[in-house]
Structures are given as C-alpha cells and as structure tokens.
Design an enzyme around this catalytic site. Structure first.
Site, PDB file in Angstrom:
ATOM      1  N   ASP A 474       0.872  -1.166   0.000  1.00  0.00           N
ATOM      2  CA  ASP A 474       0.000   0.000   0.000  1.00  0.00           C
ATOM      3  C   ASP A 474       0.918   1.228   0.000  1.00  0.00           C
ATOM      4  O   ASP A 474       2.005   1.191   0.577  1.00  0.00           O
ATOM      5  CB  ASP A 474      -0.875  -0.009   1.253  1.00  0.00           C
ATOM      6  N   THR A 476       0.185   4.906   0.757  1.00  0.00           N
ATOM      7  CA  THR A 476       0.079   5.903   1.809  1.00  0.00           C
ATOM      8  C   THR A 476       0.267   5.275   3.183  1.00  0.00           C
ATOM      9  O   THR A 476      -0.458   4.352   3.562  1.00  0.00           O
ATOM     10  CB  THR A 476      -1.282   6.610   1.735  1.00  0.00           C
ATOM     11  N   ASP A 673      -1.254  -0.735   6.243  1.00  0.00           N
ATOM     12  CA  ASP A 673      -1.354  -0.205   7.607  1.00  0.00           C
ATOM     13  C   ASP A 673      -2.734   0.305   7.968  1.00  0.00           C
ATOM     14  O   ASP A 673      -2.963   0.704   9.105  1.00  0.00           O
ATOM     15  CB  ASP A 673      -0.352   0.937   7.801  1.00  0.00           C
TER      16      ASP A 673
END
Length: 791
Positions: A474, A476, A673
C-alpha cells in the site's frame, strides 16, 4: 410447544495450559499431543516443545479441566494445569487462569503465571522459566550421578581391560556383581525418565523414541542380571546398559538445555518492565507495585527510569530510548501529547504521563505474546516429521529384532553378540533428531525475527513467508509517511525564498487543511517567522485569501489565480514539472503579483527505497497498490524503482487485485497499515502489517513489522527462507543419519571388516545427532539477513 433459543445459552469454549515435568524429548512431547487429541471433549491441542507446555481447548459441557488433569496423572504424566480464559490467546486481552491442584494456591498464594506476571512482574513468565530450569536441572543431576556410577563399571569391564586397566573390583566382588550394584541405580533411577515414558506409551499400545532407549537399556541390564544369577556371571555387559543410560541422559540434557534456551531471549523482554512505578496521588509521587497501576493514572518518570506502562505524556519533556521495542538506536523526543511505551528507557529529562494501557494490553506484553504464540505453533513440515518419527520407531524395533534373529540363527554368533547388534540398532535409530528438526529452527527463527523487529504470528506464517515471490505495498502510510510535507519552494524572479515562504505560511496559518498545515510545519522547521493574518478566508477547492502585514495574499491553484487576474508567467511550467513528480503545487501571490510556487507531497520513507532494492536482491517482484491517481502513483514508483503500479484502486477492490496476482501463479505478501487494507491482508498468502498501523490491520495480518519500516519486509523473507533452509538441513541430516546408522549398528560391516558397534557407542552417536540438529538451529542467530542490496 416452547422453542428454546439455544444460541443464547451456548457454553463458551475453555482453555487449559498443562506444564509437563516428565516429558524429556521432542518425540515424547509429540506423543503427548497425539494422546490428548483423542480425549473426549478436547477440541484443540498444541504442545510448545520449547517449554514442555501443552495448550488445550476443551468443551466444558463434556469435560472439565480438573478431569483432564486427573486423566493425565492416571496416564503417568507429572503435570500441573491452569484453566485459561479463551481471551488469553488474543494479544491485548486479559486472561483468567485457575490452577488445578496447585498447593501454593490452596494456601492463597497467587499463580506463578498469571497475566499480571506476564505484564507486570519483574520475573516475567517466571513460571515457564522455573519449569524449564527445573527439568533441565533434573536431567543434569541424573546425568552427573549416573556418570559417577558408570565410570567404575566401565573401568572394571572388558572396555577398561582393553585400555590397560587390569585391577579387580573392590570388596572382593566379581565384575558381574560389581556391575549389578552400580548399574542398577543408573538404569532404574537415572534412566527412569526413559522407562516411565516408554511404559506410558506401552499402556496406550504405542511406541516412541523413549521405547527404543528403554528397550536397549532394559534388555542389556536384564540379560546381564540373568547371566549373573544363572550363568555364574559369564557374558554380562552391565557397562553397556549403564553407558547407554548415561549417554542418553547427556544427549537429552544438551537437547533440553538448547531447547529451553531458545525461548529465554524472548521471555527476557518482559523483564524490561520495572516491578514498581511512581504514581502521582494527591500531588505526591508514590511508588507502588506495577500491578496496582490502572488506566488513567498519572505517573512520573525520572532520568534513567524505565517507562512502566504505555501512555501519553501529560507534562515535561525528554528523550526516550525505544530500541528495545523498535530497534531504532536514536532516542525519540517526548513532549506533551506524544505516546510512550512500557519497557523503554528515559534519558536525561523528566516527565509525567497518563497510563493508556496496562497489563497484557501494553505493546511490550502484546509483542511477547505474539512471539510466544508463534514459537509454540506447529509448522506444516512438523507434521511430516512427526509421522516419519513414529514410523522410524517401528523400523528401529523391527531392525533390532531382525538383527537378533539373523545373528542368532543365521550368523552363527552367540546370544551376547546377537543382543549387542540388536540393542545397538534399536538405540542408534532413536528419532529425537527428527522430532526436533523443525521446532528448534522455528523457535530460533521466530526469536531472531523479534529482535529484528519482525513478528511472525505462527509457524505457518513463517513458512509461507519463505515462499513469497511478490510483495504488494500500500502506498500511503507504508511507502510514504502518511501525511503531506513541504517539499519545494520556488520563488519567481525578483522574490526571495524566505519572503515567499513567510507570506504563504502566514496566510495558511489559520487553515486546518492538511496541505496548509504542511506548509506551516515546513516553514517552522526552516526557521521562518510566521505572523497571524489580519483577515483570512478559505475558498473551498481553490485555496485561501488573507491579509498579511497589510498585504493581500493568495495561496491556491490556477483557478484561483485566474479568477483574481494574477499573471503567472513561467510558473505553470514549474507546476507541471512538480505534478509529474507526484507533488501538489500551489501558487502564491501578493499585491496582485505572482511570488512563486510552494509544493507539498506525502514524502517517501527513507526506508522505502531500501525495501525495494533489498527485495529485488532477493528476486522478489514489487507492486504498488493505491487509490491515488495514476500520475502521483507512477511518480512515486519511479523514484522507488518498483516493478508494477496498480493505481486508482477503490478500497473494496484491493483484495480483488491481490487475487488477480495469485491467479497468475504468484505467492503474494501484502503490506499495509490501514483499515481499508485489512481485506487485502486477509486475501494475501501472507498479510503483513506495518507496526504503526491500525489495530484491525495488525490483527488481520500474519506478520507484523514493529518498526514501521518497509525495509523489514526483506528481512522477514530472508529470515523465513533461511529458517526453511535450516529445517531442510535438519531433516536431511536426521533422515540420512538413520538410513546409514541402522545397518551399521545391526552389524552389516561385521562379516567384511569385523566392525560391530557396541550399544554405548550407538547411544553416543544417537545423542550426537540430536545435538547437531539443535546446534545447527541455534547457529541461525549468527546468520546475516538481507536488509539492503549487496554491495
């Protein structure tokens, strides 16, 4: 007719922790696990072979913890049991334990291994430590006493004569009677762990590794006793029975010492939490036991103190060494509002903080729980090893019987020769090395991973990580910092950079927009003086308009500038260049003139470039998965050197993108996250959560990177591959050893070369194979992991 809602009265499953004191080998523990699986009411079983602790799930409608303990005692297991609430298995959840038939508890003493001890005690996990140390110490004591009795037996035997020792036994005893007196306590007291374990297996109609040792020693000893009484002491070999027992004790002591030692480094983490804390009550600092600290308490930390629990700084400031948790060597600044973690070390300042997590909910306790769960879990390869070990026991017994019959009836040798070959074949084939091949490597690997900031939730996750060939990140918060930062300040001709940034930051100062806050933070970091504007107006979707130092200032996009009639000159070309790099550029104008451009971007983590390079060095493909627009995503990917970009993906579609990669035959690890990453983490072959991520991401993942460092992904794959290599080495050694050793011990070389392996040497070689496998696993601690591209 009344309908009952049974769902409302469903009995919750219960859990039981069993500490066994008389299982001394890997295969013996495997037998215990197999035995418990067949008990009525038991729903799940796993035996932690590194600590000789069994974890049982059971249905309290069909069986109780006390009944299970009674059954284990009746089956010959010396153990203590503790009921454990199901929540205990979940990191961060408090557990309730109740020990069955524990004398200390009957007198009101607290359990030795309650969650409070896990979370607070200065002797963290002392129950497991004392349990393991007791078993190792008992085995060492048996070995030393047996050694003292065995050496005289050997000296007065044919072995001693072969080395020139010709004295006769003392007190006028014959060699046979001298052997009876000294070898009997060795066999029956020193060797009792093997004999009792073999007897337990026999009662169940099974055979295990202990069966082989007990069979070898008892056959040797029983025949020698018979020869002493019935044959006048001819053809005895008490020295074989005594040496076989003593060398087996030595091998098992070395194996147990190594096995229990693998968990000490991780268990020692809990000792990082101090035993007391300074709680502020009525304005005074009062030192109290750590277990008395509750969420919301105000605590004081002085220079050099360890932070007792997790919390948030209320007042004061300092730097805290967090290397014990994150591995980062540089102390981290702590001021009001920042978080602190239990077990970390305060430096020179002093501060007060509010406790936000105590006991089993602290980060330190959760890390240790994760690691202990992983070390206790069984890898898929272990099931194969257990099955092979069981088969090998019957191969060994069959080989021994075949050797005895062949030498007795076809080899033209006497009973003593035939027994020697049979006992040697039985003993040398003990499959303890096979039983330990996988768990020792897994345990050491998981502990090493914890020190590297990589937490594997179970052994299956570690094994799966070894096969990863594609890592999906991922963007960001994983590859980037997760919040925008000021990256570029480009003044127009005739404008100074400092003036441009001062006016832009001052105009943005009242705004709560993330881009405006990034400009203000960037200006403060560069030492620019910011003043509050006289007037301020936010123009949604376009920018801000303010009066700074009496001057009308605009900060925003081209639409805003065109609306106000601001000539931009060559600045649009700069904006296009910045946009191509994935940055958000804003024009700044004052007094009707363009002053320049400021740019903001979600900055790439320094470790992200290292992560991609290290993964490429491991021949692992890298993929970026993000909801950002393609231009921004591709700009970041170019800077990182990633192989593939999947941009403009909606949160609900991330799992589908992972599935697409899997259908192409790839073994995928997904690193994320956020909450929106959880479905993709669950879909991936290996879900990996960045440690600073949300709880749902951490709970869904198979692996947690504690340091919020994507470069640790390469470490996790490197570590997992090397653990897999150690498992393969250990299994190969254990299997090849037995294939070669059994014919040698059975006397296959005797007709051609006159070589016959005596039982005592067979015991030594059996012990050596177990030690080699264990030491090979422990040597993994010295292996260097792939964290950066090779230079």
């Amino acid at each position: 007719m009344t309908t009952h809602d049974h769902s409302a009265h469903t009995t919750a499953p219960a859990a039981l922790e069993v500490r066994v004191r008389n299982c001394h080998g890997g295969s013996d523990l495997a037998d215990l696990e197999r035995h418990l699986r067949h008990r009525p009411g038991v729903t799940s079983v796993h035996v932690d072979r590194t600590r000789a602790v069994a974890h049982l799930g059971y249905d309290p409608r069909h069986v109780t913890g006390a009944a299970l303990q009674r059954h284990l005692h009746a089956a010959g297991y010396d153990c203590t049991c503790q009921d454990t609430a199901p929540s205990a298995a979940q990191p961060g959840q408090p557990s309730v334990r109740r020990e069955h038939h524990a004398p200390a508890h009957e007198h009101g003493a607290p359990p030795a291994d309650t969650p409070e001890h896990h979370a607070h005690g200065s002797h963290a996990d002392s129950g497991h430590d004392e349990h393991g140390e007791h078993m190792v110490g008992d085995m060492l004591r048996r070995f030393l006493i047996s050694l003292g009795l065995t050496l005289p037996v050997v000296l007065y035997s044919p072995i001693g004569e072969a080395f020139g020792f010709t004295a006769t036994p003392p007190f006028g005893l014959s060699m046979a009677w001298f052997g009876v007196l000294l070898s009997t306590p060795v066999v029956w007291w020193g060797g009792w762990p093997f004999i009792s374990a073999a007897w337990r297996a026999l009662r169940r109609g099974e055979a295990n590794m202990m069966t082989l040792i007990a069979t070898g020693t008892l056959v040797s000893w029983t025949f020698s006793v018979y020869a002493t009484f019935a044959l006048g002491g001819a053809d005895v070999f008490f020295e074989a029975a005594a040496m076989l027992t003593t060398l087996s004790l030595l091998g098992h002591w070395l194996e147990m010492r190594s096995r229990f030692a693998t968990g000490r480094a991780v268990e020692a983490l809990l000792n990082l939490a101090p035993s007391t804390a300074r709680v502020v009550r009525d304005g005074q600092e009062v030192e109290v036991p750590l277990e008395q600290v509750g969420v919301g308490d105000l605590l004081a930390v002085q220079p050099g103190d360890r932070v007792p629990v997790d919390g948030e700084v209320d007042s004061g400031s300092s730097y805290v060494d967090e290397s014990t948790i994150t591995g980062e060597p540089i102390p981290v600044a702590k001021t009001a509002g920042t978080k602190v973690t239990g077990g970390t070390v305060n430096q020179n300042g002093a501060f007060r903080f509010r406790a936000t997590a105590v006991g089993a909910d602290t980060a330190l306790s959760r890390i240790v729980q994760l690691v202990q769960n992983a070390q206790a879990s069984k890898a898929p390869a272990q099931r194969l090893a257990d099955q092979a070990g069981r088969s090998l026991v019957f191969v060994a017994l069959g080989s021994g019987l075949l050797a005895f019959l062949a030498w007795s009836f076809m080899g033209g040798q006497g009973v003593v020769f035939a027994l020697t070959a049979a006992v040697s074949a039985i003993v040398i084939a003990c499959p303890d090395a096979l039983a330990l091949a996988t768990p020792t490597a897994i345990t050491v690997g998981v502990g090493r991973g914890a020190r590297e900031g990589v937490l594997f939730k179970n052994a299956a996750a570690l094994e799966a990580t070894a096969g990863v060939d594609t890592v999906v990140f991922d963007k960001t918060g994983t590859l980037t910092e997760g919040r925008p930062a000021l990256t570029d300040v480009i003044p127009a001709t005739g404008t100074r950079e400092g003036d441009l940034l001062r006016l832009a930051a001052s105009a943005d100062q009242p705004s709560q927009h993330p881009l405006a806050e990034a400009i203000v933070r960037g200006a403060e970091a560069r030492g620019v003086t910011i003043t509050r504007p006289d007037t301020f107006d936010s123009i949604p979707g376009h920018g801000v308009q303010a009066t700074v130092e009496g001057r009308p200032v605009l900060v925003g996009n081209r639409t805003l500038m065109d609306r106000e009639g601001i000539p931009l000159g060559s600045l649009p070309a700069e904006v296009d260049r910045l946009a191509a790099d994935g940055k958000t550029a804003m024009y700044v104008a004052a007094d009707g003139q363009a002053l320049g451009v400021v740019a903001v971007a979600d900055t790439i983590r320094d470790s992200a470039r290292q992560a991609v390079s290290a993964l490429h060095a491991l021949n692992v493909k890298t993929v970026m998965l993000t909801g950002d627009n393609r231009n921004t995503a591709e700009a970041v990917a170019r800077q990182l050197g990633m192989d593939t970009v999947l941009a403009e993906v909606l949160p609900g579609d991330k799992a589908a993108k992972v599935t697409e990669l899997q259908t192409q035959g790839r073994t995928v690890a997904m690193v994320g996250d956020g909450v929106n990453d959880a479905p993709a983490l669950a879909q991936a072959d290996v879900g990996v959560a960045i440690g600073a991520g949300t709880d749902v991401a951490v709970e869904t993942a198979d692996v947690v990177l504690v340091r919020s460092n994507p470069a640790a992904m390469a470490s996790s794959i490197s570590l997992a591959r090397q653990v897999r290599g150690k498992i393969k080495q250990n299994l190969f050694w254990a299997v090849i050893y037995n294939l070669l050793a059994i014919p040698l011990a059975a006397g296959a070389l005797y007709p051609a070369y006159g070589i016959l392996l005596r039982p005592e040497w067979a015991a030594l070689l059996m012990s050596a194979s177990t030690v080699i496998v264990t030491v090979n696993a422990l040597m993994f601690n010295r292996v260097r992991l792939q964290t950066a591209p090779p230079t």
